[in-house]
Design a protein around this motif. Sequence first.
Motif, PDB file in Angstrom:
ATOM      1  N   ARG A 705      -3.626  -4.571   4.913  1.00  0.00           N
ATOM      2  CA  ARG A 705      -4.486  -4.144   6.014  1.00  0.00           C
ATOM      3  C   ARG A 705      -5.735  -5.000   6.121  1.00  0.00           C
ATOM      4  NH1 ARG A 705      -8.959  -1.031   7.114  1.00  0.00           N
ATOM      5  NH2 ARG A 705      -8.872   0.414   8.897  1.00  0.00           N
ATOM      6  N   SER A 706      -6.459  -5.155   5.013  1.00  0.00           N
ATOM      7  CA  SER A 706      -7.754  -5.833   5.073  1.00  0.00           C
ATOM      8  C   SER A 706      -7.629  -7.351   5.069  1.00  0.00           C
ATOM      9  CB  SER A 706      -8.633  -5.379   3.906  1.00  0.00           C
ATOM     10  OG  SER A 706      -8.836  -3.981   3.956  1.00  0.00           O
ATOM     11  N   GLU A 707      -6.788  -7.892   4.186  1.00  0.00           N
ATOM     12  CA  GLU A 707      -6.696  -9.349   4.059  1.00  0.00           C
ATOM     13  C   GLU A 707      -5.735  -9.958   5.071  1.00  0.00           C
ATOM     14  OE1 GLU A 707      -5.783 -10.239  -0.006  1.00  0.00           O
ATOM     15  OE2 GLU A 707      -7.476  -9.072  -0.779  1.00  0.00           O
ATOM     16  N   LEU A 708      -4.528  -9.409   5.193  1.00  0.00           N
ATOM     17  CA  LEU A 708      -3.545  -9.966   6.135  1.00  0.00           C
ATOM     18  C   LEU A 708      -3.707  -9.407   7.545  1.00  0.00           C
ATOM     19  CD1 LEU A 708      -0.348  -9.923   3.886  1.00  0.00           C
ATOM     20  CD2 LEU A 708      -1.822 -11.870   4.417  1.00  0.00           C
ATOM     21  N   GLN A 709      -4.427  -8.297   7.687  1.00  0.00           N
ATOM     22  CA  GLN A 709      -4.682  -7.681   8.999  1.00  0.00           C
ATOM     23  C   GLN A 709      -3.388  -7.431   9.770  1.00  0.00           C
ATOM     24  OE1 GLN A 709      -7.290 -10.764  10.430  1.00  0.00           O
ATOM     25  NE2 GLN A 709      -8.275 -10.674   8.443  1.00  0.00           N
ATOM     26  N   LEU A 710      -2.408  -6.881   9.069  1.00  0.00           N
ATOM     27  CA  LEU A 710      -1.129  -6.611   9.729  1.00  0.00           C
ATOM     28  C   LEU A 710      -1.239  -5.483  10.742  1.00  0.00           C
ATOM     29  CD1 LEU A 710       1.594  -6.930   6.948  1.00  0.00           C
ATOM     30  CD2 LEU A 710       0.957  -8.551   8.723  1.00  0.00           C
ATOM     31  N   GLY A 711      -2.143  -4.555  10.516  1.00  0.00           N
ATOM     32  CA  GLY A 711      -2.288  -3.403  11.401  1.00  0.00           C
ATOM     33  C   GLY A 711      -3.130  -2.360  10.711  1.00  0.00           C
ATOM     34  N   TYR A 712      -3.398  -1.250  11.407  1.00  0.00           N
ATOM     35  CA  TYR A 712      -4.247  -0.238  10.784  1.00  0.00           C
ATOM     36  C   TYR A 712      -3.438   0.878  10.146  1.00  0.00           C
ATOM     37  CZ  TYR A 712      -3.527   3.010  14.690  1.00  0.00           C
ATOM     38  OH  TYR A 712      -2.979   3.858  15.607  1.00  0.00           O
ATOM     39  N   ALA A 713      -2.119   0.955  10.389  1.00  0.00           N
ATOM     40  CA  ALA A 713      -1.266   1.949   9.750  1.00  0.00           C
ATOM     41  C   ALA A 713      -0.573   1.287   8.566  1.00  0.00           C
ATOM     42  CB  ALA A 713      -0.244   2.493  10.750  1.00  0.00           C
ATOM     43  N   VAL A 714      -1.173   1.412   7.388  1.00  0.00           N
ATOM     44  CA  VAL A 714      -0.670   0.774   6.168  1.00  0.00           C
ATOM     45  C   VAL A 714      -0.785   1.785   5.039  1.00  0.00           C
ATOM     46  CG1 VAL A 714      -1.024  -1.070   4.490  1.00  0.00           C
ATOM     47  CG2 VAL A 714      -1.348  -1.535   6.928  1.00  0.00           C
ATOM     48  N   PHE A 715       0.298   1.969   4.294  1.00  0.00           N
ATOM     49  CA  PHE A 715       0.285   3.004   3.254  1.00  0.00           C
ATOM     50  C   PHE A 715       1.367   2.724   2.221  1.00  0.00           C
ATOM     51  CE2 PHE A 715       2.636   6.714   1.761  1.00  0.00           C
ATOM     52  CZ  PHE A 715       1.668   7.377   1.038  1.00  0.00           C
ATOM     53  N   CYS A 716       1.120   3.106   0.970  1.00  0.00           N
ATOM     54  CA  CYS A 716       2.188   3.203  -0.023  1.00  0.00           C
ATOM     55  C   CYS A 716       1.854   4.316  -1.001  1.00  0.00           C
ATOM     56  CB  CYS A 716       2.437   1.877  -0.734  1.00  0.00           C
ATOM     57  SG  CYS A 716       1.446   1.593  -2.208  1.00  0.00           S
ATOM     58  N   GLY A 717       2.895   4.961  -1.560  1.00  0.00           N
ATOM     59  CA  GLY A 717       2.677   6.047  -2.503  1.00  0.00           C
ATOM     60  C   GLY A 717       3.984   6.612  -3.005  1.00  0.00           C
ATOM     61  N   PHE A 718       3.900   7.438  -4.044  1.00  0.00           N
ATOM     62  CA  PHE A 718       5.082   8.092  -4.607  1.00  0.00           C
ATOM     63  C   PHE A 718       5.426   9.292  -3.729  1.00  0.00           C
ATOM     64  CE2 PHE A 718       7.544  10.676  -7.549  1.00  0.00           C
ATOM     65  CZ  PHE A 718       8.321   9.718  -8.186  1.00  0.00           C
ATOM     66  N   ARG A 719       6.679   9.388  -3.318  1.00  0.00           N
ATOM     67  CA  ARG A 719       7.105  10.434  -2.398  1.00  0.00           C
ATOM     68  C   ARG A 719       8.496  10.948  -2.753  1.00  0.00           C
ATOM     69  NH1 ARG A 719       2.580  10.408  -1.457  1.00  0.00           N
ATOM     70  NH2 ARG A 719       1.447  10.357   0.527  1.00  0.00           N
ATOM     71  N   GLN A 720       8.815  12.120  -2.194  1.00  0.00           N
ATOM     72  CA  GLN A 720      10.177  12.656  -2.297  1.00  0.00           C
ATOM     73  C   GLN A 720      10.744  12.754  -0.893  1.00  0.00           C
ATOM     74  OE1 GLN A 720      10.965  15.931  -4.991  1.00  0.00           O
ATOM     75  NE2 GLN A 720      12.374  16.894  -3.535  1.00  0.00           N
ATOM     76  N   VAL A 721      11.926  12.179  -0.692  1.00  0.00           N
ATOM     77  CA  VAL A 721      12.632  12.234   0.588  1.00  0.00           C
ATOM     78  C   VAL A 721      13.942  12.962   0.353  1.00  0.00           C
ATOM     79  CG1 VAL A 721      13.628  10.921   2.487  1.00  0.00           C
ATOM     80  CG2 VAL A 721      11.588  10.061   1.308  1.00  0.00           C
ATOM     81  N   GLN A 722      14.082  14.125   1.005  1.00  0.00           N
ATOM     82  CA  GLN A 722      15.201  15.006   0.690  1.00  0.00           C
ATOM     83  C   GLN A 722      15.178  15.291  -0.812  1.00  0.00           C
ATOM     84  OE1 GLN A 722      15.780  16.212   3.549  1.00  0.00           O
ATOM     85  NE2 GLN A 722      17.896  15.709   4.046  1.00  0.00           N
ATOM     86  N   ALA A 723      16.260  14.999  -1.525  1.00  0.00           N
ATOM     87  CA  ALA A 723      16.305  15.260  -2.973  1.00  0.00           C
ATOM     88  C   ALA A 723      15.976  14.023  -3.799  1.00  0.00           C
ATOM     89  CB  ALA A 723      17.687  15.788  -3.339  1.00  0.00           C
ATOM     90  N   HIS A 724      15.520  12.950  -3.158  1.00  0.00           N
ATOM     91  CA  HIS A 724      15.342  11.676  -3.845  1.00  0.00           C
ATOM     92  C   HIS A 724      13.861  11.344  -3.979  1.00  0.00           C
ATOM     93  CE1 HIS A 724      19.666  10.752  -3.424  1.00  0.00           C
ATOM     94  NE2 HIS A 724      19.536  11.419  -2.294  1.00  0.00           N
ATOM     95  N   ARG A 725      13.462  10.927  -5.195  1.00  0.00           N
ATOM     96  CA  ARG A 725      12.085  10.540  -5.452  1.00  0.00           C
ATOM     97  C   ARG A 725      11.986   9.024  -5.576  1.00  0.00           C
ATOM     98  NH1 ARG A 725       9.504  15.216  -9.445  1.00  0.00           N
ATOM     99  NH2 ARG A 725       9.761  16.885  -7.909  1.00  0.00           N
ATOM    100  N   GLY A 726      10.834   8.496  -5.184  1.00  0.00           N
ATOM    101  CA  GLY A 726      10.658   7.051  -5.242  1.00  0.00           C
ATOM    102  C   GLY A 726       9.332   6.640  -4.640  1.00  0.00           C
ATOM    103  N   ILE A 727       9.202   5.362  -4.323  1.00  0.00           N
ATOM    104  CA  ILE A 727       7.970   4.813  -3.757  1.00  0.00           C
ATOM    105  C   ILE A 727       8.217   4.447  -2.305  1.00  0.00           C
ATOM    106  CG2 ILE A 727       6.243   2.977  -3.918  1.00  0.00           C
ATOM    107  CD1 ILE A 727       6.745   2.831  -6.886  1.00  0.00           C
ATOM    108  N   LEU A 728       7.293   4.876  -1.456  1.00  0.00           N
ATOM    109  CA  LEU A 728       7.388   4.630  -0.011  1.00  0.00           C
ATOM    110  C   LEU A 728       6.325   3.630   0.408  1.00  0.00           C
ATOM    111  CD1 LEU A 728       8.519   5.411   2.822  1.00  0.00           C
ATOM    112  CD2 LEU A 728       6.740   7.172   2.902  1.00  0.00           C
ATOM    113  N   PHE A 729       6.743   2.604   1.158  1.00  0.00           N
ATOM    114  CA  PHE A 729       5.838   1.639   1.779  1.00  0.00           C
ATOM    115  C   PHE A 729       5.962   1.808   3.296  1.00  0.00           C
ATOM    116  CE2 PHE A 729       7.227  -0.113  -2.244  1.00  0.00           C
ATOM    117  CZ  PHE A 729       6.047  -0.561  -2.829  1.00  0.00           C
ATOM    118  N   ALA A 730       4.825   1.836   3.997  1.00  0.00           N
ATOM    119  CA  ALA A 730       4.847   2.062   5.443  1.00  0.00           C
ATOM    120  C   ALA A 730       3.834   1.152   6.126  1.00  0.00           C
ATOM    121  CB  ALA A 730       4.527   3.520   5.757  1.00  0.00           C
ATOM    122  N   VAL A 731       4.281   0.502   7.214  1.00  0.00           N
ATOM    123  CA  VAL A 731       3.412  -0.416   7.960  1.00  0.00           C
ATOM    124  C   VAL A 731       3.777  -0.348   9.442  1.00  0.00           C
ATOM    125  CG1 VAL A 731       2.697  -2.816   8.315  1.00  0.00           C
ATOM    126  CG2 VAL A 731       3.207  -2.010   6.001  1.00  0.00           C
TER     127      VAL A 731
END
Length: 846
Positions: A705-731
């Motif tokens: 977000r800050s250095e590459l300025q790809l956009g203002y919606a930038v996120f990553c974190g540990f999440r559960q999707v349905q029954a599956h756990r893992g790391i989510l990256f969103a841009v």
Amino acid sequence: MPAACNFPALNVAQPESRQLANGLQVAMLSLPGTVKAALSVRVAAGSHDEPDDYPGLAHFLEHLLFLGSSGYAVEQSLMAFVQACGGQVNASTQARHTDYFCEVPADRLEEALVRLLDMLANPLLDEAAQLREREVVHAEFLARGRDPDTLVSVALGQALPAGHRFAAFQAGNRDTLAVEQAGFQQALQAFHQRFYQAGQLSLLVVGPQPLDELHALVQRHGAALPGRGRQQQSPAAALLPLRLQQLCMTLPGGAPSLQLAFALEWVPPEMDEALDFLQTWLRSEAPGGLLAGMREAGLCQGLQVRLVYRYADQAMLLLSCAGVDQAPASQAAVAAAVLSWLGFFASADRRGALHERYRTIQRCRLNSLPALALARHWQDCLAAGWNPADGLSGAGQTALAALLEQMQDARRQVRLFGGSGQMPDWPAAGFALQMQETPPVCAAPRTWAWRLPPANPFIAPAAGPVPALDIAARVRWLPAQAAGGQGVLYWRCCLAERVDVVLLQALLGVALRSLVADAAEVGVALHVVARDEGWQLSLHGPAALLPAVMQQALPVLLRPAPDAWPQGRREARQAAAQAQAEMPFRQLLKRLPELFAPPRRECAALTPQRLHECYRQARFDGLGMGIDTTEQLAIERLFHSVAALHSAEAPVMGPAGRYWQDAAIDCSDSALLLFCPLPAADAATEAAWRLLAQLCQGAFFQRLRSELQLGYAVFCGFRQVQAHRGILFAVQSPHASAEQVLGHIEAFLQAQGQRLAALDDRALARVADELRRQAQAGSPQELAERHWQAHLAGLSAQHEMDVLQALARLDRSQLLGAHRQLSEAQGGWRVLANAATPVSGWSSPS
């Protein structure tokens, strides 16, 4: 009627206000027992106070304050600190004020306060950082240019007299934020020095600490702020006469809507409490109310009420009516219905029960809001000079009469229809509008049978029989936590076959609508979410009320009323249209479960008979926390048999491949979600991945977000999707393609290996300890949510404790091993994006 329940005592804590010697206004709210603390600072300056030469300067400064201060570099700043301790932080620039607010664990309150005050008083305002952040603001500007709410506000500004600042461009973009110019830098510094000082600030602190401790805290740190007295803000231009009163505009996506705006003189000062009282009944779902009447007449499907402008003695109130037919006669009929109801409400005898009910609603609200929402709510109330715990005062009743009189004054009304029809370009500053003026149309005469809402069944419940439902359930009761009498319930209905999830969601929403509203009035949040395989119901609020709410909710879910079916089908079509107007980023987040859904196949039409047959073979699982034995028995009596809920079957770990799913969302921005599931479900693997996600979170935001300025919606974190756990990256990016976004994520992950290897052992131990502390010090609702998600993931009740123990033993080699597993996609990589599957390296889900 529900079985009788013990309505909880409503002892509402209220903030204590003081003024420090430097002029800082301080309000402190002590909530013993809460595990969260919150801060809210209001700066009495906003977009209407910025120099005309640099539109968006106030909003831009809001962004810049998060980029480091003299006391804390960006890596130790408020945002990084709050994210590291699992809290929330944000800011908002309005016409005449700017708010900064955060929520943190209660024992981290002082550390958050120090950082917040330092960033307000001593921001770095580095010019290189400004250039980078301008690109983020520009990306936000592009996204907001497709946001219906933003465009409606811009359009309403055109109706006000020439020169009114509500019509001015306030968001800022690459063209208006002349960072390179000396004049801009001087204006930025001058704006900050004039307004970001103690005389312009009001601070509200919420925490479990005693009042004297909270006061000592704010005195210790707030007294150091420079104080230059209250600054005079320029008066607003006149609201009347309106230049335009009948408009039609093009809105991107979504269902057609009619916006009814009212230009109001905000005197006397009790107008705020009068509006809150009026909004309560405008939004009522009760039979005989405005919304129910317009739905029955087929005029509209939903109603929202909000202030789009408020300063001193002026306001613009907006009623947004969704699902309105584009025919001018239909629009006129909606406007006439609203005015008819306002006239009815102005003449109705509202004394007695309705006023006492409103007071109870306000007190329930204050008892149920989490710390951050409570801080922001009290910030608004104190700024307006009213105490919501007192209900509607005598002066408020006088103000209500004045408010209703103004709203019925034709000179103050604007009608704005928004739809997909193509309109000509309209000259407006900043955002592009397509709009035109339309001739007025009179509505055909109609007689309405308006009624005041009946008594809330949960405020004065009547004892009655509780028929047992012909279903079995499995339930797990968790030990009660010290939570001020709050309880949490989760229920999942697993159907034997798949159904139309969009229709099921709309149907259940319609069926539960009045119950959800009644429950909300007494502080119980009730939510239902439909899935392909069934639905999930969650309730959170005073534990003593949850059995009564459950006793009403379950029969409605099992057998929706006949009139809910046609309304549900209409709202399902409307929901599909409205989804298209949302940011792609948000659309993808809602569709994340599709990553693990089986291939879609045609479902048989959902009918009352088919739903009944599905329920005959359904399984009902529940989990509760904070519910005492008496309340547990009241809930269990709803079922013909109840068994203990054991751990669900663990899901099969997915194949270690790379899968790309095209969400087929038509948008010029690229939006991409990358979910990386755990390669194994054991506690040691999850602990290492949680630590890895925590260490990547701030660095990912900083890089993309800050250095590459790809956009203002930038996120990553540990999440559960349905029954599956893992790391989510969103841009979401306005200029990079989905493949380019993914390339940046891959490059980021590759660079993290070296960074993680260089971290010293003490730093790793601190982050791991912080994760353990967050898990152990969460609110009862957060603890219940973790237990419920573990059940959905097929994990044992002991799993969470095992993960915490694994975090305590975790070493660098395990962390680097997790990074290698992630980089090599050992658990698989699953992408959901608004772009086609790349030619090579990725597979489409089968």
